[in-house]
Scaffold this active site. Structure first.
Site, PDB file in Angstrom:
ATOM      1  N   GLU A 123      -0.460  19.435  17.359  1.00 40.92           N
ATOM      2  CA  GLU A 123      -0.840  18.119  17.908  1.00 40.92           C
ATOM      3  C   GLU A 123      -1.216  17.167  16.762  1.00 40.92           C
ATOM      4  OE1 GLU A 123      -3.841  19.778  20.713  1.00 40.92           O
ATOM      5  OE2 GLU A 123      -2.652  18.783  22.260  1.00 40.92           O
ATOM      6  N   GLU A 143      -1.380  27.845  23.560  1.00 39.55           N
ATOM      7  CA  GLU A 143      -2.331  27.515  24.634  1.00 39.55           C
ATOM      8  C   GLU A 143      -2.052  28.338  25.893  1.00 39.55           C
ATOM      9  OE1 GLU A 143      -1.053  25.379  22.545  1.00 39.55           O
ATOM     10  OE2 GLU A 143      -2.476  23.783  22.054  1.00 39.55           O
TER      11      GLU A 143
END
Ligand code: 1HE
Length: 269
Positions: A123, A143
């Site tokens: 990210e 994740e």
């Protein structure tokens, strides 16, 4: 790279989780938590924020890298269990604020990637305007395996780089991409051998810093917003941005220099 400590504002010299250097118009920011693979703890996010908002106005390009064998292992997982729902939202928003400051800041960011670029590390890398990947780079979004969801703008930024379908694959299956696969899908712009990333990034940063400021502003601020607009709104904003950029003295000087044979031609190196 020879860095001038004196050009670094006092406040930034005292940060311990990042290392800041300034050479001319180029700032280098290195995540400096190698023992924890540069995992993004709350203090590290806070120090990055402090750094970005306190960089001197003379900075025209930023090179972002990670110390040790990995760029960034993502969210510091040891902090997550502390969060309530409200705390989780606040935490995610604190990343959004920082990452927006980086993408829509004053100076383009060139990220040097190596080792793990995973979860929140991907990210963070996705906020950069240019990504240079060394051979050792691997990309992943674990994740799904950790039982959580992206919270640092990954669902907004990563699909814009590689498409929703590829991001879903990374998250659902835990697939890890190597440096070549990352290059093929568009995660990196440049591929270099291990240890060559910083030199390549500095070369690119120098070129970027020498552009007319309004051109860089338009690329950073108008281009991604236009991409989110409808056809007709996009064309309208493009006309305004083009007119503003071409009215700048820097643009007029550069066009005159070309017409007088004093500026470089477009050539493939
Ligand atoms: C960490 C973290 C971390 C390492 N949070 N402490 N991110 C992940 O799921 C990635 C988790 N990390 C890994 O898969 C591996 O650590 C790496 C592939 C990145 C590196 O492997 P390696 O063998 O070089 O290092 P290591 O032995 O696993 O880790 C060294 C130390 O760093 C160890 O601590 P130590 O005290 O035992 O020495 C690890 O516990 C620690 N460490 N990664 C905390 N991430 C806003 S939403 C974003 C959501 C996410 O980012 S989810 C993805 C999280």
């Amino acid at each position: 790279m020879t860095k001038s400590r004196s050009a670094v504002p006092d406040l930034l010299q005292h940060l311990d989780l990042i290392e800041v250097g300034i050479e001319g118009a180029i700032a280098s920011i290195r995540l400096n938590r190698p023992a924890k693979r540069n995992a993004l703890s709350d203090p590290l996010i806070a120090q990055l924020h402090t750094c970005i908002v306190n960089l001197p106005t003379t900075v025209r390009a930023i090179v972002l890298s990670g110390a040790g064998d990995h760029f960034c292992a993502g969210l510091d997982l040891s902090e997550l269990s502390e969060h309530s729902v409200a705390g989780g939202i606040e935490h995610s928003r604190s990343w959004h604020v920082l990452f927006d400051l980086m993408q829509f800041g004053r100076a383009p960011v060139i990220a040097v990637l190596h080792g793990a670029v995973v979860g929140g590390g991907l990210e963070l890398a996705s906020t950069a305007h240019i990504r240079v990947a060394e051979d050792s780079t691997i990309y992943g979004l674990p994740e799904g395996q950790r039982g959580i969801f992206v919270g640092g703008s990954g669902s907004v930024r990563v699909p814009r780089l590689i498409g929703y379908a590829r991001m879903a694959d990374l998250m659902l299956t835990g697939r890890v991409l190597d440096a070549d696969e990352g290059q093929q899908v568009g995660l990196s712009h440049y591929r270099v051998a291990d240890g060559q990333g910083m030199a390549k990034a500095m070369e690119l940063a120098k070129r970027i810093a020498s552009n007319a400021p309004m051109s860089n502003f338009a690329v950073m601020h108008a281009l991604p917003r236009i991409a989110d607009m409808s056809h007709s709104e996009g064309l309208f904003v493009e006309s305004l941005m083009a007119a503003i950029a071409q009215a700048e003295p820097a643009a007029k000087d550069r066009m005159r220099a070309f017409l007088e044979g004093k500026a470089g031609k477009v050539r493939k190196e």
